[in-house]
Design an enzyme around this catalytic site. Structure first.
Site, PDB file in Angstrom:
ATOM      1  N   ARG A 160     -24.759 -23.285 -19.542  1.00 43.81           N
ATOM      2  CA  ARG A 160     -25.331 -22.168 -18.798  1.00 43.81           C
ATOM      3  C   ARG A 160     -24.242 -21.155 -18.488  1.00 43.81           C
ATOM      4  NH1 ARG A 160     -29.673 -22.745 -14.081  1.00 43.81           N
ATOM      5  NH2 ARG A 160     -30.119 -20.566 -13.735  1.00 43.81           N
ATOM      6  N   LYS A 175     -35.753 -24.082 -24.250  1.00 51.50           N
ATOM      7  CA  LYS A 175     -34.673 -24.598 -23.406  1.00 51.50           C
ATOM      8  C   LYS A 175     -33.503 -24.869 -24.340  1.00 51.50           C
ATOM      9  CE  LYS A 175     -33.550 -28.117 -19.971  1.00 51.50           C
ATOM     10  NZ  LYS A 175     -32.158 -28.247 -20.346  1.00 51.50           N
ATOM     11  N   ARG A 189     -34.124 -25.479  -6.300  1.00 47.77           N
ATOM     12  CA  ARG A 189     -34.791 -26.243  -7.361  1.00 47.77           C
ATOM     13  C   ARG A 189     -36.253 -26.317  -6.966  1.00 47.77           C
ATOM     14  NH1 ARG A 189     -32.852 -29.473 -11.191  1.00 47.77           N
ATOM     15  NH2 ARG A 189     -30.810 -29.835 -10.297  1.00 47.77           N
ATOM     16  N   LYS A 226     -39.016 -27.749 -16.271  1.00 41.05           N
ATOM     17  CA  LYS A 226     -38.583 -28.083 -17.627  1.00 41.05           C
ATOM     18  C   LYS A 226     -39.524 -29.084 -18.263  1.00 41.05           C
ATOM     19  CE  LYS A 226     -34.945 -30.550 -15.443  1.00 41.05           C
ATOM     20  NZ  LYS A 226     -33.621 -30.950 -15.189  1.00 41.05           N
ATOM     21  N   ARG A 232     -22.372 -23.062 -14.520  1.00 34.35           N
ATOM     22  CA  ARG A 232     -23.402 -23.437 -13.555  1.00 34.35           C
ATOM     23  C   ARG A 232     -22.768 -23.889 -12.240  1.00 34.35           C
ATOM     24  NH1 ARG A 232     -28.160 -27.404 -14.947  1.00 34.35           N
ATOM     25  NH2 ARG A 232     -28.448 -28.407 -12.956  1.00 34.35           N
ATOM     26  N   PHE A 277     -31.630 -15.184 -20.801  1.00 35.16           N
ATOM     27  CA  PHE A 277     -32.998 -15.434 -20.323  1.00 35.16           C
ATOM     28  C   PHE A 277     -33.323 -14.769 -18.991  1.00 35.16           C
ATOM     29  CE2 PHE A 277     -30.619 -19.436 -19.413  1.00 35.16           C
ATOM     30  CZ  PHE A 277     -30.661 -19.431 -18.029  1.00 35.16           C
TER      31      PHE A 277
HETATM   32  P1  AMP Z   1     -31.303 -29.318 -16.758  1.00 35.00           P
HETATM   33  O1  AMP Z   1     -29.830 -29.117 -16.958  1.00 35.00           O
HETATM   34  O2  AMP Z   1     -31.883 -30.363 -17.661  1.00 35.00           O
HETATM   35  O3  AMP Z   1     -31.670 -29.471 -15.314  1.00 35.00           O
HETATM   36  O4  AMP Z   1     -32.019 -27.976 -17.234  1.00 35.00           O
HETATM   37  C1  AMP Z   1     -31.716 -26.729 -16.684  1.00 35.00           C
HETATM   38  C2  AMP Z   1     -30.728 -26.015 -17.565  1.00 35.00           C
HETATM   39  O5  AMP Z   1     -31.323 -25.605 -18.777  1.00 35.00           O
HETATM   40  C3  AMP Z   1     -30.237 -24.710 -17.000  1.00 35.00           C
HETATM   41  O6  AMP Z   1     -29.204 -24.906 -16.062  1.00 35.00           O
HETATM   42  C4  AMP Z   1     -29.738 -23.974 -18.213  1.00 35.00           C
HETATM   43  O7  AMP Z   1     -28.399 -24.338 -18.476  1.00 35.00           O
HETATM   44  C5  AMP Z   1     -30.566 -24.543 -19.342  1.00 35.00           C
HETATM   45  N1  AMP Z   1     -31.459 -23.574 -20.002  1.00 35.00           N
HETATM   46  C6  AMP Z   1     -31.606 -23.457 -21.341  1.00 35.00           C
HETATM   47  N2  AMP Z   1     -32.516 -22.535 -21.662  1.00 35.00           N
HETATM   48  C7  AMP Z   1     -32.970 -22.021 -20.493  1.00 35.00           C
HETATM   49  C8  AMP Z   1     -33.937 -21.035 -20.165  1.00 35.00           C
HETATM   50  N3  AMP Z   1     -34.628 -20.384 -21.101  1.00 35.00           N
HETATM   51  N4  AMP Z   1     -34.144 -20.771 -18.845  1.00 35.00           N
HETATM   52  C9  AMP Z   1     -33.469 -21.436 -17.880  1.00 35.00           C
HETATM   53  N5  AMP Z   1     -32.546 -22.379 -18.133  1.00 35.00           N
HETATM   54  C10 AMP Z   1     -32.291 -22.685 -19.428  1.00 35.00           C
END
Ligand code: AMP
Length: 585
Positions: free
Chosen positions: A256, A251, A416, A422, A271, A341
């Site tokens: 994004r 991650k 979602r 995650k 995003r 990704f």
């Molecule tokens: P969060 O912002 O904590 O909800 O985590 C989701 C975000 O992680 C996504 O919107 C991406 O910006 C980021 N991200 C980083 N690496 C990846 C990955 N390998 N696959 C999907 N999302 C990723």
């Protein structure tokens, strides 16, 4: 459609407290508008002229709006400002000013030639597009021409719209509901189309023209709603949710990016579907070089990297890309890498319903890895063993954790769901002191560090075993002079293989007998399978490492390698840092 009719509906929407009534008003408005104008009506209600990612902005502040009103009504700017102050609403000020217009001839004119929705919309589009020298005056004249023909109520809504304060509380979802009712199409079908093409004006026109919603397809240049992730806190929970197997990916901690390639253009969307292409000209260039498809929609994370070492940096370093005039300089000082990704569309083919594993293969087929475009690191696991180790590896290298994905899952736009989960840490820790570590190896530098060492393998000394255990690879914090000095200072200790007292999993380009001690600080001490310090002390197979390590500038010539920081001290620092973090929460 007469603008007056739209204004009546806006006033009615504003005065109701019931959502159902609001939707009813919208339904009859949309029905009346007809295919030719329905998109403009919808954009206006949403307070925009075009979908947000097109970045069409009016560039009209209250002051400019009042100037236009003054020109149209003959009231002085000063009086209008006072009126605005009194009412606190630019719309109300406009309504009163229009009602008391000192140019009564204009009111008559308004009655003779009432405004159409298209008059207002098209003029406002011209206001938005006025640029360069004289743009302000041009905007004032165009707006004044509208105010001159507007009734008091019309002036009120035009004024609110231009300063971005329409605030009707109508969202895309409200319009979807109204469109569904107005044109007798299913809400689900509309929602699906919206995820593929979240442009309300476009969709409104599409249904008003009675075209089937299945025809709404991914179009390079129009962002689609991104898939989002759920969160869980243990590998076993994650695996059981994913049905026993998971594609685990790093991650990355950056921004994004949805990358669209088509019509000879490369665009980058955030995003939130904003067009952020201007912030990343280097990404655009790198994508052109790395991706072979002439049409594609890709997803990845843009990550800031250390220009000298290529190591990942925390996402805050992307901040420099947010200010337009700083982008050119930031490309040098704060370069980025795009970690791809996913791929959702290639040369006319929508891949979103293909399984993830298939998409990952397709991605490697169309994207060649280069210095600036990389494929996100991934591994497939069919049991929880090893996920934690992979997770700690990701963190020690600067990622935030893992995203674990169901191998057979489709790309669920805008959802979602539980196909992406995650796995992040639920605490934040901070390294509380510097450490003194010995140089045991080095890596050749690139770019302006070519011919010197660009990074060093650093180790802690354990008196119990009389051996050195690696803790980090450090390339940050060195000036050019430091690198030259270190290169020379290390030559006498260069040896053809790893020193027998050094325990390392990493292969350095050059090995040294332990001699030179440097003071190092980092963001935190983390678990890492890449380093041997305290291997197994906290978890089997995993050692301790420094995340985002940096040379402080202090050469510890006063210390011999045997007086440097020990693994026991590293462990103590790790535990204290976790305690401090726990207390802070
Ligand atoms: P969060 O912002 O904590 O909800 O985590 C989701 C975000 O992680 C996504 O919107 C991406 O910006 C980021 N991200 C980083 N690496 C990846 C990955 N390998 N696959 C999907 N999302 C990723």
């Amino acid at each position: 459609m007469l603008f007056g009719e739209l204004v009546k509906a806006l006033a009615a929407i504003e005065s109701t407290t019931q959502r159902t009534v609001m939707v009813k008003i919208l339904v009859s408005l949309l029905k009346k508008a007809g295919p030719g104008e329905v998109d403009r009506v919808v954009y206006f209600i949403l307070g925009d002229l075009r979908p947000p990612w097109e970045g069409v902005e009016l560039g009209v502040a209250e002051k400019l709006c009042l100037r236009a009103l003054s020109k149209a009504t003959g009231a002085s700017v000063r009086d209008l400002e006072a009126l605005y102050k009194r009412t606190g609403d630019v719309g109300e000020a406009a309504r009163r000013a229009a009602a008391q217009s000192k140019r009564p001839g204009l009111l008559a004119l308004a009655q003779q030639r009432p405004l159409e929705v298209s008059d207002v919309y098209d003029t406002l589009l011209k206001v938005a597009r006025a640029a360069g020298e004289g743009a302000q005056d041009m905007k004032v004249s165009l707006l004044a021409s509208l105010f001159a023909r507007a009734s008091p109520d019309e002036a009120k809504y035009i004024a609110r719209f231009v300063v971005g304060k329409l605030r009707l509380g109508v969202a895309d979802m409200t319009i979807i509901e109204a469109l569904s009712e107005a044109f007798g199409v299913s809400k689900e079908a509309l929602e699906r189309a919206y995820r593929v093409r979240p442009d309300m004006g476009y969709l409104a026109r599409h249904v008003a023209e009675r075209r089937p919603l299945e025809d709404v397809k991914i179009a390079p240049g129009t962002p689609i709603l991104p898939m989002l992730a759920q969160r869980l806190s243990s590998p076993s929970e994650i695996l059981s949710k994913l049905g026993g197997a998971a594609v685990c990916e790093y991650k990355y901690d950056g921004e994004r990016a949805q990358i669209h390639i088509g019509g000879g253009l490369v665009k980058v969307f955030s995003r939130r579907l904003e067009d952020i292409t201007h912030a990343y000209p280097d990404v655009v260039k790198a994508v052109r070089e790395a991706v072979t498809a002439s049409e594609a929609v890709l997803e990845g994370e843009i990550v800031a990297v250390d220009p000298d070492t290529g190591d990942m940096l925390p996402f805050q370093e992307l901040m420099h890309r947010k200010r337009k005039h700083e982008v050119a300089a930031a490309m040098e000082t704060y370069p980025v890498v795009l970690y791809l990704f996913d791929v959702l569309y290639v040369n006319g083919r929508d891949l979103t319903s293909e399984p993830l594993i298939y998409r990952r293969v397709a991605l490697s087929e169309i994207a060649r890895e280069t210095e600036k475009v990389q494929i996100a690191k991934w591994r497939v696991f069919d049991g929880p063993d090893g996920i934690d180790t992979f997770f700690h590896e990701a963190i020690s290298l600067g990622a935030e954790g893992l995203i674990c994905k169901s191998p057979a899952s489709a790309y669920e736009m805008g959802a979602r769901g539980w196909n992406w989960i995650k796995y992040k840490r639920d605490y934040k820790s901070e390294m509380i002191d510097t450490v003194d570590l010995t140089v045991v190896g080095a890596f050749y530098g690139r770019g302006k560090r070519a011919g010197l060492y660009g990074a060093f393998l650093m180790a802690a000394y354990d008196p119990g075993t009389d051996a050195f255990y690696t803790v980090c690879k450090v390339g940050s914090g060195f000036t050019d002079a430091d690198l030259k000095k270190l290169y020379d200072a290390l030559q006498p200790y260069r040896i053809p293989h790893r020193h027998p007292r050094v325990v390392s999993k990493m292969e350095a380009d050059v090995w040294f007998a332990p001699r030179v001690v440097l003071e190092i600080i980092g963001a935190e001490i983390t678990l890492s399978p890449l380093h041997t310090c305290c291997l197994g002390a906290v978890r089997p197979g995993v050692g301790l490492a420094i995340r985002f390590p940096r040379f402080t500038g202090r050469y510890r010539t006063d210390k011999s390698p045997e007086q440097a920081t020990t693994p026991a001290e590293m462990l103590e620092l790790y535990r204290r840092q976790k305690k401090v973090a726990a207390q802070a929460e």
